[in-house]
Scaffold this active site. Structure first.
Site, short mmCIF file in Angstrom:
data_model
loop_
_atom_site.label_atom_id
_atom_site.label_comp_id
_atom_site.label_asym_id
_atom_site.label_seq_id
_atom_site.Cartn_x
_atom_site.Cartn_y
_atom_site.Cartn_z
N PHE A 106 2.35 9.69 3.50
CA PHE A 106 2.69 9.55 4.92
C PHE A 106 3.18 8.15 5.27
CE2 PHE A 106 -1.94 8.93 4.61
CZ PHE A 106 -2.09 7.68 5.17
N ASP A 107 2.96 7.19 4.37
CA ASP A 107 3.42 5.82 4.69
C ASP A 107 3.38 4.98 3.42
OD1 ASP A 107 4.33 3.70 6.18
OD2 ASP A 107 2.36 3.14 6.95
N TYR A 141 -8.46 7.58 11.35
CA TYR A 141 -7.94 7.86 12.69
C TYR A 141 -8.74 8.89 13.45
CZ TYR A 141 -4.07 5.20 10.89
OH TYR A 141 -3.32 4.19 10.36
N TYR A 151 0.84 -1.20 0.00
CA TYR A 151 0.00 0.00 0.00
C TYR A 151 0.87 1.25 0.00
CZ TYR A 151 1.30 0.66 4.86
OH TYR A 151 2.03 0.86 6.00
N ILE A 155 -7.23 0.02 10.61
CA ILE A 155 -8.35 0.97 10.63
C ILE A 155 -9.58 0.33 9.98
CG2 ILE A 155 -6.90 3.03 10.68
CD1 ILE A 155 -7.36 3.30 7.66
N PHE A 173 -5.59 5.36 0.24
CA PHE A 173 -4.62 4.26 0.22
C PHE A 173 -4.69 3.54 -1.12
CE2 PHE A 173 -5.80 4.78 4.66
CZ PHE A 173 -4.57 4.76 5.32
#
Length: 482
Positions: A78-79, A124, A68, A98, A140
């Site tokens: 961010f990731d 979140y 992902y 999540i 994502f």
């Protein structure tokens, strides 16, 4: 997901009730670049980028492997699992990630790549997380690489117990060792039923059912139904290269009380009850189970935080027989180092405990640490000259040491004898080699001499041949003069 996000997820589980709210998930098949809401409230959107294979989708509880890339709506990354070079793995529908992921990934096929857009209540929420501001809608790009429905639940993680959940259980709790469980299970080898039990009640870890059944049940939740592939069944004489199918339902389980659940005055009686159970198992030669009971008893006795001074002193004293019983078990199981450690723990509480010193000496003897065992027993006899057991053990050690010395001396004598014989054989071989070399040298010289003689004779013959024509020529010239 990245470490900070993973840590957050551990505190961001959604429970089964939340999952139940999403029964109206829209899992209609999409075309490439088509987007739709997959929740009734529009909280999670899915856009298909690459179609997957087949029609199957990962079921709840399966172990899914994904790649992902996570971004904010402005494109800020961010990731990314791709940046780390390894897929992210989680159990689907178990609240490990999540909520938007649990919902979205459940709609995907193997090999599919989609963009999941998750509103804050499916991500979140109002809590900022690392690079993610509070109340953020996240995107994502997720690729579903594979999923594994059969999970390895064997204690050694060697694939000997591969479990597939056929019906989800309740909650998150599973039984532990010592739990009393009620189970329906069936073992089959092809069309042959090996064993079938209904409402079987047993204690996990007490070897009351085949080991692999025990390990399987330890991984189950209440009312969970499973189908597992076992690598054989040693208790039934089935080898590990043969697959056995086990279907099971965990109907009920009751965990043993932990030390923190007991009052201070209940701890010592609970420990003694465990120790007595251990003694029963030891008498029956079920030594590994006995050792577990003794260790559980120690757990109660070492929970001193709620005890008063008098209770602590009594608990400390009660630990000694537990350590000694554990030492006896370890010796029976030939774990001599562990036996010595158990004896040392008893001696730390009561340094002059005779039984602990005798048992330690015995373990050292069996470890072939004879000198240490001898010193320990000699000190014990100095203090207690009438201790017959110590005298008997010491005599046995001295005899063993003497016999070993004689044996080693014999080995050395044999070794020196073999060495001397080897030296003689080597000297003889050298002499024979020397003689052979001398004979070969003599033969070589004789051959050279013979060759030289033959060459000289040949030379003389050639010289004679040369002289004869000269004489004949001379005679011819004389005749011509006449």
């Amino acid at each position: 997901m990245s470490k900070d996000i993973e840590e957050h997820e551990h505190h961001h589980h959604h429970d089964d009730d939340e999952m139940d709210d999403c029964d109206g998930i829209n899992d209609k098949e999409l075309e490439v670049n088509e987007e739709m809401d997959i929740t009734a409230d529009g909280g999670v959107k899915k856009k298909l980028l690459v179609k997957g294979e087949g029609w199957t989708k990962p079921p709840k509880g399966s172990e899914v492997h994904v790649h992902y890339v996570g971004t904010l709506l402005d494109g800020t990354k961010f990731d990314s699992s791709r940046d780390r070079g390894e897929p992210f793995v989680f159990k689907l529908g178990e609240g490990q990630v999540i909520k938007g992921w649990d919902i979205g990934v459940a709609t995907m096929h193997k090999g599919e790549k989609s963009i999941l857009t998750c509103k804050p209540e499916y991500a979140y929420g109002s809590q900022a997380q690392g690079k993610i501001p509070a109340n953020s809608t996240l995107q994502f790009e997720v690729e579903l690489l594979k999923w594994v429905e059969e999970m390895d639940v064997s204690s050694k993680k060697d694939g000997s117990v591969m479990k597939k959940i056929t019906k989800q259980g309740e909650g998150y709790d599973t039984p532990n060792e010592g739990s009393t469980v009620t189970v329906d299970y069936r073992l089959t080898d092809g069309d042959t039923v090996i064993e079938e039990k209904t409402d079987a009640k047993f204690i996990l870890g007490d070897e009351m059912v085949p080991l692999y059944v025990d390990e399987l049940v330890t991984s189950m939740k209440k009312h969970e139904e499973v189908r597992a592939i076992l690598k054989g069944c040693p208790e039934k004489g089935i080898a590990a290269d043969h697959e056995v199918i086990c279907t099971a339902t965990l109907k009920e389980f009751v965990k043993p009380k932990a030390s923190y659940e007991l009052k201070a005055e209940e701890l010592i009686p609970a420990a003694e009850a465990c120790r007595q159970e251990g003694n029963k198992f030891y008498t029956e030669k079920r030594v590994s189970i006995a050792a577990k009971r003794y260790k559980r008893a120690l757990g109660f006795l070492e929970a001193e935080y709620s005890m008063n001074a008098e209770q602590k002193a009594a608990a400390k004293k009660a630990q000694i027989p537990c350590h000694l019983n554990i030492a006896a078990c370890e010796m029976y199981l030939k774990n001599y180092h562990a036996a010595v450690e158990a004896c040392d723990k008893a001696l730390k509480i009561e340094s002059n405990n005779v039984k602990a010193r005798l048992r330690k000496a015995k373990a050292l003897f069996l470890m072939r640490e004879w000198e240490d065992a001898k010193v320990l027993l000699e000190c014990l006899i100095d203090e207690f000259p009438d201790n017959e057991e110590a005298k008997k053990q010491l005599a046995e050690i001295k005899k063993t040491m003497h016999d070993d010395e004689v044996k080693q001396r014999g080995k050395y004598n044999n070794m020196f004898s073999r060495l001397h014989k080897m030296e003689e054989e080597e000297a003889k071989a050298k002499e024979e080699q020397k003689k052979k070399e001398e004979e070969e040298e003599k033969k070589r010289k004789e051959e050279e001499e013979k060759k030289k003689k033959e060459e000289e004779e040949k030379k003389k013959e050639e010289e004679k041949k040369d002289e004869k024509p000269a004489e004949e020529k001379k005679e011819d010239s004389t005749e011509m003069k006449d």
